[in-house]
Design a protein around this motif. Structure first.
Motif, mmCIF file in Angstrom:
data_model
loop_
_atom_site.group_PDB
_atom_site.id
_atom_site.type_symbol
_atom_site.label_atom_id
_atom_site.label_comp_id
_atom_site.label_asym_id
_atom_site.label_seq_id
_atom_site.Cartn_x
_atom_site.Cartn_y
_atom_site.Cartn_z
ATOM 1 N N ALA A 442 0.833 -1.209 0.000
ATOM 2 C CA ALA A 442 0.000 0.000 0.000
ATOM 3 C C ALA A 442 0.862 1.251 0.000
ATOM 4 N N GLY A 443 1.916 1.258 0.814
ATOM 5 C CA GLY A 443 2.802 2.420 0.852
ATOM 6 C C GLY A 443 3.481 2.676 -0.470
ATOM 7 N N ASP A 444 3.809 1.626 -1.187
ATOM 8 C CA ASP A 444 4.473 1.789 -2.487
ATOM 9 C C ASP A 444 3.518 2.256 -3.566
ATOM 10 N N LEU A 445 2.231 2.151 -3.310
ATOM 11 C CA LEU A 445 1.231 2.676 -4.242
ATOM 12 C C LEU A 445 0.829 4.111 -3.886
ATOM 13 N N GLY A 446 1.545 4.708 -2.925
ATOM 14 C CA GLY A 446 1.252 6.077 -2.526
ATOM 15 C C GLY A 446 0.080 6.190 -1.584
ATOM 16 N N ILE A 447 -0.323 5.079 -0.965
ATOM 17 C CA ILE A 447 -1.477 5.061 -0.076
ATOM 18 C C ILE A 447 -0.995 5.120 1.373
ATOM 19 N N LYS A 448 -1.676 5.932 2.170
ATOM 20 C CA LYS A 448 -1.411 5.989 3.610
ATOM 21 C C LYS A 448 -2.559 5.265 4.314
ATOM 22 N N PRO A 449 -2.386 3.968 4.566
ATOM 23 C CA PRO A 449 -3.522 3.120 4.956
ATOM 24 C C PRO A 449 -3.841 3.201 6.441
ATOM 25 N N SER A 450 -4.689 4.130 6.831
ATOM 26 C CA SER A 450 -4.969 4.335 8.251
ATOM 27 C C SER A 450 -5.669 3.137 8.887
ATOM 28 N N VAL A 451 -6.688 2.597 8.231
ATOM 29 C CA VAL A 451 -7.443 1.487 8.818
ATOM 30 C C VAL A 451 -6.672 0.182 8.686
ATOM 31 N N ILE A 452 -6.102 -0.064 7.517
ATOM 32 C CA ILE A 452 -5.343 -1.298 7.305
ATOM 33 C C ILE A 452 -4.138 -1.358 8.242
ATOM 34 N N SER A 453 -3.493 -0.226 8.472
ATOM 35 C CA SER A 453 -2.333 -0.232 9.367
ATOM 36 C C SER A 453 -2.748 -0.635 10.777
ATOM 37 N N ALA A 454 -3.932 -0.191 11.217
ATOM 38 C CA ALA A 454 -4.420 -0.588 12.537
ATOM 39 C C ALA A 454 -4.740 -2.078 12.563
ATOM 40 N N ILE A 455 -5.347 -2.595 11.495
ATOM 41 C CA ILE A 455 -5.628 -4.030 11.402
ATOM 42 C C ILE A 455 -4.341 -4.829 11.469
ATOM 43 N N ALA A 456 -3.349 -4.430 10.666
ATOM 44 C CA ALA A 456 -2.088 -5.167 10.607
ATOM 45 C C ALA A 456 -1.360 -5.112 11.942
ATOM 46 N N LYS A 457 -1.311 -3.923 12.543
ATOM 47 C CA LYS A 457 -0.600 -3.780 13.816
ATOM 48 C C LYS A 457 -1.228 -4.677 14.871
ATOM 49 N N TYR A 458 -2.540 -4.577 15.045
ATOM 50 C CA TYR A 458 -3.196 -5.339 16.103
ATOM 51 C C TYR A 458 -3.084 -6.841 15.868
ATOM 52 N N HIS A 459 -3.520 -7.297 14.711
ATOM 53 C CA HIS A 459 -3.633 -8.746 14.518
ATOM 54 C C HIS A 459 -2.275 -9.417 14.352
ATOM 55 N N MET A 460 -1.316 -8.730 13.770
ATOM 56 C CA MET A 460 -0.027 -9.393 13.568
ATOM 57 C C MET A 460 0.797 -9.431 14.850
ATOM 58 N N THR A 461 0.628 -8.471 15.729
ATOM 59 C CA THR A 461 1.289 -8.587 17.024
ATOM 60 C C THR A 461 0.566 -9.587 17.918
ATOM 61 N N GLU A 462 -0.758 -9.711 17.765
ATOM 62 C CA GLU A 462 -1.479 -10.737 18.522
ATOM 63 C C GLU A 462 -1.124 -12.136 18.012
ATOM 64 N N MET A 463 -0.990 -12.299 16.709
ATOM 65 C CA MET A 463 -0.565 -13.600 16.183
ATOM 66 C C MET A 463 0.864 -13.906 16.593
ATOM 67 N N MET A 464 1.690 -12.866 16.690
ATOM 68 C CA MET A 464 3.040 -13.038 17.227
ATOM 69 C C MET A 464 2.969 -13.622 18.638
ATOM 70 N N ARG A 465 2.090 -13.055 19.459
ATOM 71 C CA ARG A 465 1.938 -13.527 20.833
ATOM 72 C C ARG A 465 1.543 -15.004 20.862
ATOM 73 N N ARG A 466 0.553 -15.368 20.062
ATOM 74 C CA ARG A 466 0.051 -16.742 20.093
ATOM 75 C C ARG A 466 1.058 -17.717 19.501
ATOM 76 N N SER A 467 1.735 -17.290 18.442
ATOM 77 C CA SER A 467 2.711 -18.180 17.805
ATOM 78 C C SER A 467 3.869 -18.490 18.745
ATOM 79 N N ILE A 468 4.394 -17.463 19.389
ATOM 80 C CA ILE A 468 5.525 -17.691 20.289
ATOM 81 C C ILE A 468 5.088 -18.502 21.503
ATOM 82 N N ASN A 469 3.894 -18.229 22.017
ATOM 83 C CA ASN A 469 3.397 -19.041 23.128
ATOM 84 C C ASN A 469 3.303 -20.505 22.734
#
Length: 826
Positions: A442-469
Motif C-alpha cells: 500500500a505504501g508503495d502505491l502512494g497510499i497511507k492506509p490508516s485502517v489497514i495499518s491498525a488491522i495489521a498492527k493489532y492482529h499481527m502482534t497478537e498472532m506473534m503472541r500466540r505463535s511464540i506461546n
C-alpha cells in the motif's frame, strides 16, 4: 392460486431489485407496473386500482422529485441526524481524515471487486534492494549475538552501531538526493523482518528512524532548508534521531498531551528571535539515550498573539538538537529486559526558535495531522514486520525441533496435541506473511492506509503472541532457559513491547479499527456528516437516498447469500479449492455492511461508547482483510497445491472468527429483538463456519518438519545461519538437513534397540554392539554417531557458571545523561 402467484411475484421481484441495487426510478416503475398487472389480471378491482394510484402517485412524486423530497422528508431527517451526530473534537476529526482507504473500503462496502484485488501489483524488490538484503543485512545479522546483546551487554556492540551508520540503515526512507537509500515500503519491511529473525533489539533500532521519526516528518512536511540540513546528516548517521511523543499520562491518547510551549521572544545564538518556551516530560522514547536530535510534540499557545491573533494552536512538532540547553536526556528504561535504547526526554522552559518547527511557523498546530498520517505508514510496515519475523522463527524452529526431538521413540511432531499447536503456528505464519506483503505494498502505491495499518498492527502482534506461546509450549524447558542456545526466549520477552507501542492493542481493537473504518470506509456516512456540519440539505438529501438504497441492497444480499450458500456471489475463479472462500468472504462483507448500517442507525453516537460491540465488527473487517491477503498471496504464487492446507486453515479460521464475532455482537446488542432479527438475516440457516479441520493441521505440521517447499517460501526472508553448526539457529538447520538423510537408518537402529537386538546403557554402546553383530556397517554407525552428537546439542539447554548470573548492579548503557547546567529537571 392466482393470489399466491401474485404474492410470490411481489416478493421475488422485490428481492431481485434489492439484490441488484436498482435505483429508485426503477423501483417506482416496477411498483406501478405490478399494480397494473394486478388490475389487468382481475386481482385488483377498478376502485382498488384508483385507490392504489391515489396513494402511490403522491408518494412517488415526493420520493422522486428532489425539491419535494427535501421539503417534506429530508429536512426533518436532517434535523434528527444533526441532533444525533456525536460531537467531534478537532483532533478526532484530523485522525478520521488522516490517511487513505484502500482494499478495506471494498470489503466494508459489501460487494468486493475481487478482480481489483488480484490486479494490485505487489511490490518486488529491485536489484539494489535485493543486494542490500543479501549482503549488508546478512552481514549485519552475522555480527549479532542474540544472547550476548540481550543478556550480557544490554546494548548493541560498538562495531554494530558503527556498521549500521556506515551502511546507512537509518536512511531507508530518505531520498538518494540527500544520501539516503530511498527503498520501497516493501523493502523496508523485508529489512526489518530479516534483522528481527536474528535480534529484536537491532531490528527495533533500525526500524524506528525509518518509521515515525524526524526523518519521515522532515521529508514530508519540512521546509527546504530543513531538508537540506537534516536529511543528509540523518542519512549518513551523523545524527541519531528519536521522536518524543508519549508521556507518563499520555499513551495511546496522544492528543491529550500536557506538554506545552508558549510563544515568546528569547535569545538564540546571540540574537533575539521569536520562539517558544517549551516544558515537557516524555517517556518510553526509543533511541532517546543515544539520540543527537529529538523530534518533539507539544501543544503550542500564543496568548499574546505574537504570530497574529491570540490563539491555541494545538499539537506542534519541532526538531531540537539533543544537546540544546535545558534538555535532559540519556537515562534508560529497561523494556522487558531487552537491549534496545529507550528512555525519557525532559525539559522545563526550553527556548526553541520557531524556525525549528517542522515545516516552519506556518505549520504550527498541524502536528497531530502530521503524526496521524506518518504513523499509519510506519505502523503498516514496522510492527507487522516484527510480528512476521516472530512467526517465521516460531514456524522454522518449531518445525525443526518437533522432528529432531523424540519422546517415546517418536518425533514429538507426530503427536496430535503437538500438531494442534504447530497448525496454529503454521497457519498464522502463512497469514502474517501474506498480510505483510499486501500491507507494505500500500505504501508503495502512494497510499497511507490508516485502517489497514491498525488491522495489521493489532492482529499481527497478537498472532506473534500466540505463535511464540505455542512455540514455547512445544519446546518446553528448551525454550525457557536463557543462554546462547535459546532462540525463542528473547522474542517471548518482546511480545508486550509489540502489543503496547504505536497504539496499545486494546485501544486499537476497541476504538480504532471499526471506529475509524466505519466512517472512512463507508460510502455515505462521512459525507453525510460533512453535509450536516456544512448545513447542506441538498447534499444530505442526495446522500441519504443513496444510503437507503445501499442498506437495502446489502441486507438483501446478505440474506440471499445466506439462503443459497453464497452460490450467487461473484468470484474470480469459478471452481477449485478457493472458489467457495471468495463466495463466503463476499457474503460476510455484505453482512458487515448491513449490520454496521443498522448499528450506526440505531445506536448513533452511542456506538462510539459501545466499545465491545464496535470491536466485534472490527474483528469482522479485520478477518475479511486477512482472508483477502491469504487468497492473494496464494494466487500470486500460482496457486501451489502444497500450500492448500495453509490456505484452508487460515481461511477457515478467519471465517470462524467472523462467525464468532457476529454471534457475540448479536447476543449483546442492546435490543435483543433486533439482535435476533439481525442474526436471522445474516445466518438464516445457522452459523456455517467452524474451526479448521484436523486434517489440514496435520498437513501443516508435516510441512513444517520438511526442508524446502512451503517452509522456504514462507520463511525465506529470515536469516537462519544455515551453514553454521555453532550457531543456535544454524545448528537446528544443519541437524534437520542431516536428519532427512539419516532418518531411515536412525529409525531402523531405534527399532533394533526396541526389539532388544542390541543392548547397552548409552547410545555409543548400543551402536558399537550393532556394528559388532553386523546389523550396521562402519559408515552407517559413523553417520548415526555424528547425527546423535548434533541432535543432543540441539536439545541441550545452557548451564552458566554462577559468576555469569551474579548481580552486577545497573545494566551498562551506551547512552549518557545530557543536561546543561542552566537547565532544571522536570
Amino acid at each position: 392460486m392466482m393470489l399466491a402467484i401474485a404474492m410470490a411475484v411481489a416478493v421475488l421481484g422485490g428481492v431481485y431489485l434489492a439484490y441488484q441495487g436498482a435505483p429508485l426510478v426503477i423501483w417506482t416503475l416496477a411498483v406501478f407496473l405490478y399494480a397494473l398487472g394486478l388490475w389487468g389480471g382481475g386481482l385488483l378491482p377498478d376502485g382498488g386500482m384508483l385507490l392504489t394510484l391515489a396513494v402511490l402517485t403522491p408518494l412517488a412524486l415526493v420520493l422522486n422529485l428532489p425539491m419535494l423530497r427535501r421539503r417534506l422528508l429530508s429536512r426533518r431527517l436532517f434535523t434528527v441526524f444533526k441532533r444525533s451526530l456525536p460531537p467531534m473534537s478537532a483532533t478526532e476529526r484530523e485522525a478520521l481524515e488522516a490517511g487513505d482507504t484502500w482494499w478495506e473500503g471494498e470489503l466494508f462496502k459489501g460487494n468486493p471487486d475481487w478482480q481489483r484485488l488480484r490486479s494490485i501489483p505487489v511490490t518486488r524488490l529491485t536489484e539494489e534492494e535485493q543486494a542490500f538484503l543479501d549482503h549488508q543485512v546478512a552481514h549485519l545479522c552475522r555480527m549479532l549475538d542474540n544472547d550476548r546483546i540481550e543478556r550480557e551487554q544490554g546494548d548493541l556492540p560498538a562495531e554494530v552501531w558503527e556498521y549500521i551508520r556506515k551502511e546507512r540503515f537509518f536512511s531507508l526512507i530518505i531520498p538518494k538526493a540527500y544520501g539516503g537509500r530511498e527503498f520501497s515500503s516493501y523493502a523496508q519491511s523485508c529489512v526489518v523482518t530479516r534483522i528481527a529473525t536474528r535480534n529484536i533489539s537491532t531490528a527495533v533500532t533500525v526500524m524506528v528512524p525509518n518509521s515515525l521519526g524526524p526523518g519521515e516528518l522532515i521529508l514530508h512536511y519540512g521546509t527546504q532548508a530543513q531538508k537540506d540540513y537534516w536529511l543528509p546528516r540523518l542519512a549518513d548517521g551523523r545524527e541519531i534521531p528519536c521522536f518524543a511523543l508519549t508521556g507518563p499520562d499520555v499513551g495511546s491518547d496522544a492528543a491529550s498531551m500536557p506538554d506545552f510551549g508558549v510563544v515568546c521572544r528569547g535569545m538564540h545564538e546571540g540574537r533575539e528571535v521569536l520562539g517558544a518556551r517549551v516544558s515537557f516530560s516524555k517517556r518510553y522514547i526509543t533511541l532517546a539515550p543515544v539520540a543527537t536530535v529529538v523530534g518533539l510534540a507539544f501543544r503550542l499557545h500564543d496568548p499574546e498573539g505574537l504570530l497574529g491573533a491570540p490563539r491555541e494552536y494545538g499539537i506542534t512538532c519541532a526538531l531540537v538538537p539533543a544537546a540544546h540547553p535545558g534538555i535532559r536526556i540519556g537515562d534508560r528504561h529497561l523494556p522487558m529486559g531487552l537491549a534496545f535504547m529507550n528512555g525519557p526526554v525532559e525539559g522545563r522552559d526550553v527556548f526553541i526558535p520557531l524556525e525549528w518547527i517542522i515545516g516552519g511557523p506556518e505549520m504550527a498546530g498541524k502536528g497531530w495531522r502530521m503524526l496521524m498520517e506518518c504513523l499509519s505508514v510506519g505502523r503498516a510496515i514496522s510492527l507487522p514486520a516484527l510480528g512476521t519475523a516472530a512467526g517465521h522463527m516460531s514456524f522454522r524452529m518449531t518445525g525443526a525441533y518437533a522432528r529432531i526431538r523424540r519422546q517415546f521413540r517418536l518425533p514429538i511432531g507426530r503427536f496430535e496435541g503437538v500438531q494442534e499447536a504447530m497448525a496454529r503456528i503454521g497457519g498464522y505464519a502463512y497469514r502474517m506473511e501474506a498480510a505483510r506483503r499486501l500491507t507494505a505494498t500500500a505504501g508503495d502505491l502512494g497510499i497511507k492506509p490508516s485502517v489497514i495499518s491498525a488491522i495489521a498492527k493489532y492482529h499481527m502482534t497478537e498472532m506473534m503472541r500466540r505463535s511464540i506461546n505455542d512455540a514455547m509450549d512445544v519446546h518446553g524447558g528448551r525454550g525457557i532457559i536463557f543462554g546462547p542456545r535459546n532462540y525463542l526466549g528473547y522474542s517471548y520477552q518482546a511480545i508486550p513491547v509489540g502489543i503496547t507501542v504505536e497504539g496499545a492493542n486494546i485501544l486499537t481493537r476497541n476504538l480504532m479499527i471499526f471506529g475509524q473504518g466505519a466512517v472512512r470506509c463507508h460510502p455515505f456516512v462521512f459525507q453525510e456528516m460533512e453535509a450536516v456540519r456544512n448545513e447542506d440539505l441538498a447534499a444530505f438529501d442526495r446522500l441519504l437516498l443513496g444510503h437507503v438504497g445501499y442498506s437495502l441492497n446489502r441486507g438483501t444480499r446478505a440474506l440471499v447469500l445466506g439462503l443459497t450458500g453464497s452460490r450467487w456471489a461473484q468470484t474470480p475463479v469459478r471452481s477449485g479449492p478457493t472458489a467457495d472462500y471468495y463466495r463466503q468472504l463476499t457474503r460476510m462483507s455484505a453482512a458487515l455492511a448491513f449490520v454496521s448500517d443498522v448499528a450506526m442507525g440505531v445506536l448513533g453516537g452511542e456506538l462510539k461508547r459501545k466499545e465491545r460491540l464496535s470491536a466485534r465488527l472490527g474483528d469482522v473487517l479485520s478477518h475479511l482483510y486477512l482472508g483477502s491477503a491469504v487468497l492473494k498471496f496464494h494466487e500470486d504464487a500460482g496457486r501451489p497445491e502444497a500450500e492448500l492446507p495453509f490456505v484452508r486453515w487460515a481461511l477457515d479460521d478467519s471465517l470462524n472468527q467472523i462467525g464468532l464475532a457476529f454471534d457475540a455482537f448479536f447476543r449483546n446488542f442492546p435490543s435483543p429483538l433486533l439482535g435476533a432479527a439481525l442474526r436471522a438475516l445474516v445466518f438464516p440457516l445457522g452459523r456455517p463456519y467452524h474451526p479448521p479441520r484436523d486434517k489440514d493441521g496435520q498437513s501443516i505440521a508435516q510441512a513444517m518438519m520438511q526442508t524446502g517447499g512451503v517452509r522456504d517460501r514462507l520463511t525465506g526472508i529470515g536469516f537462519w545461519a544455515e551453514d553454521d553448526g555453532e550457531d543456535a539457529v544454524g545448528r537446528m538447520e544443519v541437524a534437520l538437513r542431516m536428519l532427512e538423510q539419516v532418518e531411515p537408518l536412525y529409525d531402523r537402529f531405534q527399532k533394533l534397540v526396541a526389539r532388544g537386538e542390541v543392548e547397552g546403557l548409552t547410545f555409543g554402546e548400543r551402536l558399537a554392539q550393532a556394528r559388532e553383530r553386523g546389523l550396521l556397517d562402519e559408515e552407517e554407525a559413523e553417520r548415526l554417531q555424528v547425527y546423535e552428537d548434533l541432535r543432543y546439542e540441539c536439545v541441550l539447554t545452557d548451564a552458566l557458571p554462577p559468576e555469569a548470573l551474579a548481580p552486577t548492579g545497573a545494566r551498562p548503557s551506551s547512552g549518557r545523561r545530557r543536561e546543561r547546567a542552566d537547565s532544571a529537571a522536570v
